[in-house]
Design an enzyme around this catalytic site. Structure first.
Site, PDB file in Angstrom:
ATOM      1  N   ASN A 153     -66.615  50.258 -47.055  1.00 46.08           N
ATOM      2  CA  ASN A 153     -65.383  50.796 -46.464  1.00 46.08           C
ATOM      3  C   ASN A 153     -64.323  50.786 -47.558  1.00 46.08           C
ATOM      4  OD1 ASN A 153     -63.014  51.255 -45.076  1.00 46.08           O
ATOM      5  ND2 ASN A 153     -63.090  49.362 -43.877  1.00 46.08           N
ATOM      6  N   TRP A 154     -63.976  51.974 -48.061  1.00 45.20           N
ATOM      7  CA  TRP A 154     -63.061  52.042 -49.205  1.00 45.20           C
ATOM      8  C   TRP A 154     -61.596  51.921 -48.790  1.00 45.20           C
ATOM      9  CZ3 TRP A 154     -65.607  56.714 -52.326  1.00 45.20           C
ATOM     10  CH2 TRP A 154     -66.897  56.331 -52.688  1.00 45.20           C
ATOM     11  N   LYS A 155     -61.355  51.872 -47.502  1.00 45.62           N
ATOM     12  CA  LYS A 155     -59.982  51.729 -46.978  1.00 45.62           C
ATOM     13  C   LYS A 155     -59.044  52.746 -47.658  1.00 45.62           C
ATOM     14  CE  LYS A 155     -60.997  46.992 -45.880  1.00 45.62           C
ATOM     15  NZ  LYS A 155     -60.542  45.665 -45.604  1.00 45.62           N
ATOM     16  N   HIS A 204     -62.268  48.772 -36.296  1.00 41.11           N
ATOM     17  CA  HIS A 204     -62.069  47.857 -37.430  1.00 41.11           C
ATOM     18  C   HIS A 204     -60.877  46.947 -37.136  1.00 41.11           C
ATOM     19  CE1 HIS A 204     -61.059  46.389 -41.425  1.00 41.11           C
ATOM     20  NE2 HIS A 204     -62.326  46.602 -41.717  1.00 41.11           N
ATOM     21  N   GLU A 232     -58.467  46.005 -38.839  1.00 40.73           N
ATOM     22  CA  GLU A 232     -57.150  46.507 -39.272  1.00 40.73           C
ATOM     23  C   GLU A 232     -56.620  47.541 -38.282  1.00 40.73           C
ATOM     24  OE1 GLU A 232     -58.390  47.417 -43.272  1.00 40.73           O
ATOM     25  OE2 GLU A 232     -58.546  45.257 -43.630  1.00 40.73           O
ATOM     26  N   GLU A 248     -67.223  41.178 -37.737  1.00 37.43           N
ATOM     27  CA  GLU A 248     -66.275  40.931 -38.817  1.00 37.43           C
ATOM     28  C   GLU A 248     -65.219  39.933 -38.349  1.00 37.43           C
ATOM     29  OE1 GLU A 248     -66.349  44.339 -41.837  1.00 37.43           O
ATOM     30  OE2 GLU A 248     -64.819  44.773 -40.378  1.00 37.43           O
ATOM     31  N   GLY A 300     -61.083  40.263 -46.468  1.00 44.59           N
ATOM     32  CA  GLY A 300     -60.172  40.380 -47.608  1.00 44.59           C
ATOM     33  C   GLY A 300     -59.538  39.063 -48.010  1.00 44.59           C
ATOM     34  N   SER A 305     -65.567  39.492 -46.769  1.00 43.68           N
ATOM     35  CA  SER A 305     -65.703  38.937 -48.126  1.00 43.68           C
ATOM     36  C   SER A 305     -67.161  38.845 -48.591  1.00 43.68           C
ATOM     37  CB  SER A 305     -65.006  37.569 -48.222  1.00 43.68           C
ATOM     38  OG  SER A 305     -63.617  37.719 -47.942  1.00 43.68           O
ATOM     39  N   GLY A 345     -65.782  45.597 -47.748  1.00 45.26           N
ATOM     40  CA  GLY A 345     -64.486  46.186 -48.093  1.00 45.26           C
ATOM     41  C   GLY A 345     -64.259  46.089 -49.590  1.00 45.26           C
ATOM     42  N   GLY A 346     -63.533  45.052 -50.016  1.00 45.73           N
ATOM     43  CA  GLY A 346     -63.112  44.904 -51.426  1.00 45.73           C
ATOM     44  C   GLY A 346     -64.233  45.114 -52.432  1.00 45.73           C
TER      45      GLY A 346
END
Ligand code: PEP
Length: 251
Positions: free
Chosen positions: A9-11, A94, A96, A166, A172, A212, A233-234
């Site tokens: 997920n490149w956000k 998600h 967020e 998640e 993150g 993470s 993610g990151g």
């Protein structure tokens, strides 16, 4: 046997040109992977990444979509527009979206149903906050997010759905749930799916872990019986971290 499914997920990262160059790098390393691999660039880079991945086995995902097909929804993106660009998977619910943008289970459920109706595959995210974990509410939170998020989803449509567990406190933050902790929540999720549908449907479902995930913890997570993949993610933003995750060694 569930096939491992690694998703990035490149956000809100990467311009179209950066995303296309990155996708081309991923393609040379991961095309024809024995695992399912998916990347979800921002909306503005979908077209460029679709072109870079055209004909490869890497799936193109979107990070969100509108709960309506079309109409007066300023700033929203329709399922029809996603399909038009070659998107085959959409991430919904998600944390967020839930916690920063106030998406409710009812809204997420409407999105899930619309995506499935149009033949998209869905990654439905569930997970508790730190507060909920400390209050001992983990099982209740994920079970309720599952039940509401999947309301109206038939047993046949369930085959188009992947669940991502998640824990919000692990996203993150560098804090990963231990493989044992994650696996025990995945077991709760699978049991809830069995109660909502059937044991065979639940056994067939891919349940990803997200929070993470890094090259050095993926193999330990994937060694657990109920962890079938990762939503990253990151660490999905750089070839040197995403490629080893997507090529983890199976125990
Ligand atoms: C995510 O955004 O879905 C996620 C799991 O992020 P990170 O890997 O950075 O924790």
């Amino acid at each position: 046997m569930r096939k491992p499914y690694l998703a990035g997920n490149w956000k809100m990262h990467k311009t179209a040109a950066e995303a296309a160059a990155f996708a081309a790098e991923l393609r040379s390393a991961l095309d024809r992977s024995p695992y399912t691999v998916m990347v979800a660039p921002p909306f503005t880079a979908l077209q460029a990444v679709a072109e870079a991945l055209s004909g490869s086995s890497i799936l193109l995902g979107a990070q969100n979509m509108c709960s309506e097909e079309s109409g007066a929804h300023t700033g929203e993106v329709s399922v029809l527009m996603l399909k038009d660009l070659g998107v085959s998977v959409v991430i919904l619910g998600h944390s967020e979206r839930r916690h920063t943008y106030g998406e409710t289970d009812e809204l997420i459920s409407a999105k899930v149903q619309l995506a499935l109706k149009h033949g998209l595959n869905v990654i439905l995210c569930v997970g508790e906050t730190l507060e909920e974990r400390e209050a001992g509410h983990v099982n209740h939170v994920v079970e309720s997010q599952l039940e509401l998020g999947l309301s109206g989803v038939s047993a046949a449509q369930l085959q188009q759905v992947v669940i991502a567990y998640e824990p919000v406190w692990a996203i993150g933050t560098g804090k990963t749930a231990t493989p044992e902790d994650a696996d025990s929540v995945h077991e709760v999720i699978r049991a809830k799916l069995a109660a909502l549908y059937s044991k065979s449907a639940a056994d067939a479902m891919v349940i990803q872990y997200g929070g993470s995930v890094k090259p050095d913890n993926i193999a330990g997570l994937m060694a657990k019986p109920n962890i079938d993949g990762a939503l990253v993610g990151g660490a999905s933003l750089k070839p040197e971290s995403f490629i080893p995750i997507a090529q983890f060694d199976r125990a």
